[in-house]
Design an enzyme around this catalytic site. Structure first.
Site, PDB file in Angstrom:
ATOM      1  N   ASP A 137      -2.043 -12.273   5.309  1.00  0.00           N
ATOM      2  CA  ASP A 137      -3.162 -13.044   6.080  1.00  0.00           C
ATOM      3  C   ASP A 137      -4.331 -12.787   5.389  1.00  0.00           C
ATOM      4  OD1 ASP A 137      -4.304 -14.200   8.352  1.00  0.00           O
ATOM      5  OD2 ASP A 137      -5.025 -12.299   9.131  1.00  0.00           O
ATOM      6  N   ASP A 158      -6.318 -15.856   2.724  1.00  0.00           N
ATOM      7  CA  ASP A 158      -7.860 -16.305   2.917  1.00  0.00           C
ATOM      8  C   ASP A 158      -8.587 -16.338   1.705  1.00  0.00           C
ATOM      9  OD1 ASP A 158      -7.311 -17.161   5.709  1.00  0.00           O
ATOM     10  OD2 ASP A 158      -9.227 -16.395   6.380  1.00  0.00           O
ATOM     11  N   LYS A 190       0.804  -1.123  -0.070  1.00  0.00           N
ATOM     12  CA  LYS A 190       0.030  -0.113   0.069  1.00  0.00           C
ATOM     13  C   LYS A 190       0.971   1.370   0.134  1.00  0.00           C
ATOM     14  CE  LYS A 190      -4.229   2.009   0.351  1.00  0.00           C
ATOM     15  NZ  LYS A 190      -4.987   1.866  -0.759  1.00  0.00           N
TER      16      LYS A 190
HETATM   17  C1  IPM Z   1      -3.290 -17.561   9.916  1.00  0.00           C
HETATM   18  C2  IPM Z   1      -4.145 -17.324  11.060  1.00  0.00           C
HETATM   19  C3  IPM Z   1      -3.106 -16.743  12.078  1.00  0.00           C
HETATM   20  C4  IPM Z   1      -2.599 -15.466  11.765  1.00  0.00           C
HETATM   21  C5  IPM Z   1      -3.870 -16.401  13.589  1.00  0.00           C
HETATM   22  C6  IPM Z   1      -4.871 -17.616  14.118  1.00  0.00           C
HETATM   23  C7  IPM Z   1      -2.995 -15.974  14.511  1.00  0.00           C
HETATM   24  O1  IPM Z   1      -5.168 -16.265  10.685  1.00  0.00           O
HETATM   25  O2  IPM Z   1      -2.221 -18.453  10.081  1.00  0.00           O
HETATM   26  O3  IPM Z   1      -3.520 -16.951   8.757  1.00  0.00           O
HETATM   27  O4  IPM Z   1      -3.186 -14.349  11.687  1.00  0.00           O
HETATM   28  O5  IPM Z   1      -1.457 -15.404  11.026  1.00  0.00           O
HETATM   29 MG    MG Z   2      -5.458 -16.087   8.464  1.00  0.00          MG
END
Ligand code: IPM
Ligand code: MG
Length: 358
Positions: A249, A253, A192
């Site tokens: 992170d 996802d 960013k």
């Molecule tokens: C991941 C998870 C972790 C992170 C959490 C559980 C601390 O979301 O491995 O992506 O944020 O890294």
């Molecule tokens: Mg995560």
């Protein structure tokens, strides 16, 4: 080959899925003539219940002595009320930091066997989805100091520090470029830099590393908001996505869920030296824990990454991946990826079916 693997089953579905990973690793050992010693240790809520700490010193020591670490998942509603410094998640962040696991590799792949589960429009999915997020894992706003919630002039304020030094950026950039050389030779660095100083430094250092040593890899730069949008608009444009801890992170996802099979995706966390850590990217799924419903395939595929990346056993890793795909082609599904005409199986049965196909 003889290897010691430290098992950190953790919480929720963690113990069930790790057990299936072990079943498959034992089948690999038998078929290829290896010896794997499994040493269990406590992490997360399970460790809090037994010792009061999410990451007991004995666990760090057991990991350090092992050739690889194999983790299930941590956390659950039972421990949500605990003070932040002792939450189960601290166990996971703590072991990453203690082992120096700065590079988190998260492949997101749309398997042809599961194309029907993909959340994207068919014409977008048809262009393919085969990317890997290379996420920096031991720096950024996750670990930056100072951090606190405090009172200023009668108002509560919370703050964190987003910080990277150039060495941290350089070493993760190298991992991304090396990874790209094994793939389609494209790196998209996500930040960013239109707003953040850390990102401006990130972009400059990534470009320097590229120009000095990786001119054979195509490098592009993208703002994180645009990257989030491009991931659903046309994920086929990405090969390697290189990014920092917090953006990684979030984007990992997103990248994984659009494949439609969060329960399928493995990850590896690597440092400068062994042991590396292997875990599914999904969480502890407390709602289905203990019911033999969880999908163990992400954990089993994480064992595949362990064989390939930690032990250099590529034939064995290929065998695990092929066994998983054969099990899917044979029509077996856990609930999360169930489709019409397939056979619904539980967690343990899924593990057994994969092991049988090795
Ligand atoms: C991941 C998870 C972790 C992170 C959490 C559980 C601390 O979301 O491995 O992506 O944020 O890294
Ligand atoms: Mg995560």
């Amino acid at each position: 080959m003889k290897k010691t693997i430290c098992l950190l089953p953790g919480d929720g579905i963690g113990p069930e899925i790790v057990a299936q990973g072990v079943t498959v690793l034992e089948a690999v050992a038998k078929k290829f003539g290896h010896e794997f010693d499994f040493v269990p240790a406590l992490i997360g809520g399970a460790a809090i219940d037994a010792t009061g700490e999410p990451l007991p010193a004995a666990t760090v020591e057991a990991c350090r002595k092992a050739d690889a670490v194999y983790l299930g998942a941590v956390g659950g509603p039972k421990w949500d009320g605990i003070e932040p410094a002792r939450r189960p998640e601290k166990g996971l962040l703590g072991i990453r930091k203690a082992l120096g696991l700065f590079a988190n590799l998260r492949p997101a792949l749309l398997l042809p066997e599961l194309a029907g589960a993909c959340l994207l429009r068919a014409d977008i999915a048809a262009r393919g989805l085969d990317l890997i997020v290379v996420r920096e894992l031991t720096g950024d706003i996750y670990f930056g100091e100072p951090r606190a919630i405090e009172e200023r002039d009668g108002l509560r304020v919370g703050y964190n520090t987003m910080i990277y030094d150039e060495n941290e950026i350089r070493r993760i950039a190298k991992v991304a470029f090396e990874t790209a050389r094994q793939r389609r030779r494209k790196v998209c660095s996500v930040e960013k830099s239109n707003v953040l100083e850390t990102s401006r430094l990130w972009k400059a250092v990534v470009q320097e590393v590229h120009d000095a040593d990786y001119a054979d890899v195509e490098l592009s730069h993208m703002y994180v908001d645009n990257a989030a949008m491009q991931l659903v608009r046309d994920p086929s444009q990405f090969d390697v996505i290189l990014t920092g801890n917090i953006f990684g992170d979030i984007l990992s996802d997103e990248a994984s869920v659009i494949t439609g099979s969060l329960g399928m995706l493995p990850s590896a966390s690597m440092g400068a030296q062994a042991p590396a850590l292997f875990e599914p990217i999904h969480g502890s799924a407390p709602d289905i824990a203990g019911q033999d419903k969880a999908n163990p395939l992400a954990t089993i595929l994480s064992a595949g990454m362990m064989l390939r990346l930690a032990f250099g056993l590529s034939a064995e890793a290929d065998a695990v991946e092929n066994a998983v795909r054969q099990t899917l082609r044979d029509g077996f599904r856990t609930g999360d990826i169930m489709e019409d005409g397939c056979t619904l199986v539980g967690c343990a049965e899924m593990g057994r079916l994969v092991a049988e196909r090795l």
